[in-house]
Design an enzyme around this catalytic site. Structure first.
Site, PDB file in Angstrom:
ATOM      1  N   LEU A  35     -12.661 -17.607  16.518  1.00 20.20           N
ATOM      2  CA  LEU A  35     -12.765 -16.378  15.717  1.00 20.20           C
ATOM      3  C   LEU A  35     -14.143 -16.318  15.060  1.00 20.20           C
ATOM      4  CD1 LEU A  35     -11.274 -13.890  14.390  1.00 20.20           C
ATOM      5  CD2 LEU A  35     -10.763 -15.412  12.471  1.00 20.20           C
ATOM      6  N   HIS A  79      -8.250 -10.023  -7.910  1.00 20.24           N
ATOM      7  CA  HIS A  79      -9.264 -10.527  -6.976  1.00 20.24           C
ATOM      8  C   HIS A  79      -8.915 -11.941  -6.507  1.00 20.24           C
ATOM      9  CE1 HIS A  79     -11.582  -6.984  -7.583  1.00 20.24           C
ATOM     10  NE2 HIS A  79     -11.965  -7.271  -8.813  1.00 20.24           N
ATOM     11  N   ASP A  93      -8.826  -3.341  -0.005  1.00 20.39           N
ATOM     12  CA  ASP A  93      -8.860  -2.550  -1.235  1.00 20.39           C
ATOM     13  C   ASP A  93      -7.527  -2.640  -1.983  1.00 20.39           C
ATOM     14  OD1 ASP A  93     -10.003  -0.921  -3.096  1.00 20.39           O
ATOM     15  OD2 ASP A  93      -9.792   0.933  -1.948  1.00 20.39           O
TER      16      ASP A  93
HETATM   17  C1  IPE Z   1     -14.787  -0.669  -0.848  1.00 20.24           C
HETATM   18  O1  IPE Z   1     -13.864  -0.560  -1.883  1.00 20.24           O
HETATM   19  C2  IPE Z   1     -15.474  -1.981  -0.908  1.00 20.24           C
HETATM   20  C3  IPE Z   1     -14.628  -3.144  -0.696  1.00 20.24           C
HETATM   21  C4  IPE Z   1     -13.367  -3.145  -0.356  1.00 20.24           C
HETATM   22  C5  IPE Z   1     -15.288  -4.405  -0.863  1.00 20.24           C
HETATM   23  P1  IPE Z   1     -14.175   0.233  -3.230  1.00 20.24           P
HETATM   24  O2  IPE Z   1     -12.930   0.176  -4.021  1.00 20.24           O
HETATM   25  O3  IPE Z   1     -15.414  -0.283  -3.843  1.00 20.24           O
HETATM   26  O4  IPE Z   1     -14.454   1.697  -2.661  1.00 20.24           O
HETATM   27  P2  IPE Z   1     -14.397   3.110  -3.363  1.00 20.24           P
HETATM   28  O5  IPE Z   1     -15.343   3.060  -4.536  1.00 20.24           O
HETATM   29  O6  IPE Z   1     -12.993   3.333  -3.799  1.00 20.24           O
HETATM   30  O7  IPE Z   1     -14.828   4.081  -2.294  1.00 20.24           O
HETATM   31  C1  IPE Z   2     -11.096  -4.332  -3.677  1.00 22.17           C
HETATM   32  O1  IPE Z   2     -10.246  -4.036  -4.719  1.00 22.17           O
HETATM   33  C2  IPE Z   2     -12.067  -5.433  -4.013  1.00 22.17           C
HETATM   34  C3  IPE Z   2     -13.440  -4.966  -4.170  1.00 22.17           C
HETATM   35  C4  IPE Z   2     -13.865  -3.736  -4.018  1.00 22.17           C
HETATM   36  C5  IPE Z   2     -14.415  -5.967  -4.528  1.00 22.17           C
HETATM   37  P1  IPE Z   2     -10.671  -3.067  -5.919  1.00 22.17           P
HETATM   38  O2  IPE Z   2     -11.270  -3.892  -7.003  1.00 22.17           O
HETATM   39  O3  IPE Z   2     -11.512  -1.953  -5.415  1.00 22.17           O
HETATM   40  O4  IPE Z   2      -9.252  -2.540  -6.349  1.00 22.17           O
HETATM   41  P2  IPE Z   2      -8.878  -1.098  -6.856  1.00 22.17           P
HETATM   42  O5  IPE Z   2      -9.391  -0.106  -5.845  1.00 22.17           O
HETATM   43  O6  IPE Z   2      -9.546  -0.930  -8.190  1.00 22.17           O
HETATM   44  O7  IPE Z   2      -7.384  -1.122  -6.950  1.00 22.17           O
HETATM   45 MG    MG Z   3     -11.091  -0.102  -4.707  1.00 25.60          MG
END
Ligand code: IPE
Ligand code: IPE
Ligand code: MG
Length: 245
Positions: free
Chosen positions: A130, A36, A19
Site C-alpha cells: 500500500l 482529532h 471530516d
Molecule cells: C477539509 O476539511 C480538510 C481536511 C479534512 C483535512 P475542512 O473541515 O477543513 O473543510 P471545510 O472548511 O469544511 O471545507
Molecule cells: C477534520 O475534522 C479534521 C481536520 C480538518 C484537520 P474537522 O476538525 O474539520 O471537524 P468538523 O468539520 O469541525 O466537525
Molecule cells: Mg471539517
C-alpha cells in the site's frame, strides 16, 4: 491521465477527506482535540482495511493549507498528533508493507516534524502492499499552479502533467489518478483536495463522522464504487457499437 483501458486487476487509488472530528467531539461535550485524537485511531483502521479491498494507493487528507486558519492551539494539537502518529505507526507500516509519504508543502512544518516525516519515508520506502499518502499543508490548487509554473512554455499531455502535479506535492510521480473520493461527515465538497487527480473519480459522501469510520465503512464504500459505471465520456459498454471492419 485517465485510463479507460485500465485493467480491472489494477489496484484502486482512494482519496479520503477525513471530516467531522470536531462535530464528533461536540456531540459528546468533549474538546475538539479529543475528536482529532480519536480520528487518528480511525486512520489506522482505514489503512489496515485497505489492501484486502484492492486499494493500492490511499491518500488521506489530514491538514489542508487552509487549516492554518484554525486557532493556534488546535493547529498545535493536530501537528503533535501527526508527529506521534508517524513515530508510532512506522514499525506497523514496515511490518505491513505500507509505504508512507507526506504530500503537500513542507516549508511551514516544524523541523522536528520534518525529521519524523523523513525518517518514516526512509524506513518504509520498500513497502509494496500500500502506498499511503498523508496530505498535510496540502492544497491541490497550489500543486497545480506549481506544476504549471515549472512547465513554462513546454508542452505535455495529461499524464505528463499528472506526473508534474505529483512531483509538485512531493509524491511519487507515478501515482495514478484517483478512482474514488470519499468524504465523511455529510459535507459535499472537495475543499481543495486532489482536484487534477480526481477528474474522473467517483465521489461518495457519507454521513459517518470520521472518528466513527471503520473497515466496514470502507468496504461498503468500495462496494458502492464497484457498482458504479465509469464512462470517461464514452457510452456504456452495452450501447457501444463495434466499428465496422
Ligand atoms: C477539509 O476539511 C480538510 C481536511 C479534512 C483535512 P475542512 O473541515 O477543513 O473543510 P471545510 O472548511 O469544511 O471545507
Ligand atoms: C477534520 O475534522 C479534521 C481536520 C480538518 C484537520 P474537522 O476538525 O474539520 O471537524 P468538523 O468539520 O469541525 O466537525
Ligand atoms: Mg471539517
Amino acid at each position: 491521465m485517465d485510463r479507460p483501458d485500465r485493467p480491472e486487476s489494477c489496484g484502486l487509488h482512494v482519496g479520503l477527506i477525513m471530516d467531522g472530528n470536531g462535530r464528533w467531539a461536540r456531540a459528546r461535550a468533549l474538546p475538539r482535540a479529543e475528536g482529532h485524537r480519536r480520528g487518528a485511531d480511525a486512520v489506522r483502521r482505514a489503512v489496515e482495511a485497505s489492501p484486502e479491498l484492492g486499494i493500492t494507493t490511499l491518500t488521506l487528507y489530514a491538514f489542508s493549507a487552509d487549516n492554518w486558519r484554525r486557532p493556534a492551539d488546535e493547529v498545535a494539537t493536530l501537528m503533535r498528533l501527526l508527529e506521534s502518529f508517524l513515530v508510532r505507526e512506522r514499525k506497523r507500516c514496515l511490518r505491513n508493507g505500507v509505504r508512507l509519504a507526506l504530500i503537500g508543502r513542507r516549508d511551514r512544518l516544524s523541523p522536528a516534524l520534518i525529521r519524523e516525516i523523513e525518517e518514516t519515508e526512509r524506513t518504509t520506502r520498500e513497502g509494496a502492499r500500500l502506498y499511503l499518502r498523508l496530505a498535510v499543508d496540502y492544497s491541490a490548487r497550489s500543486a497545480i499552479l506549481t506544476a504549471a509554473g515549472k512547465l513554462g512554455s513546454e508542452r505535455c499531455d495529461e499524464s505528463g502533467f499528472l506526473q508534474r502535479v505529483n512531483r509538485a506535492c512531493h509524491s511519487d510521480p507515478e501515482t495514478p489518478p484517483v478512482d474514488l473520493v470519499i468524504r465523511t461527515s455529510g459535507e459535499q465538497r472537495l475543499s481543495d483536495f486532489l482536484l487534477f487527480e480526481s477528474a474522473y473519480a467517483e465521489l461518495l459522501f457519507i454521513d459517518t463522522l470520521w472518528p466513527d469510520f471503520d473497515g466496514e465503512d470502507l468496504r461498503r464504500a468500495v462496494e458502492a464504487f464497484r457498482g458504479r459505471e465509469r464512462r470517461y465520456g464514452g457510452l456504456p459498454p452495452a450501447e457501444t457499437i463495434p466499428a465496422a471492419s
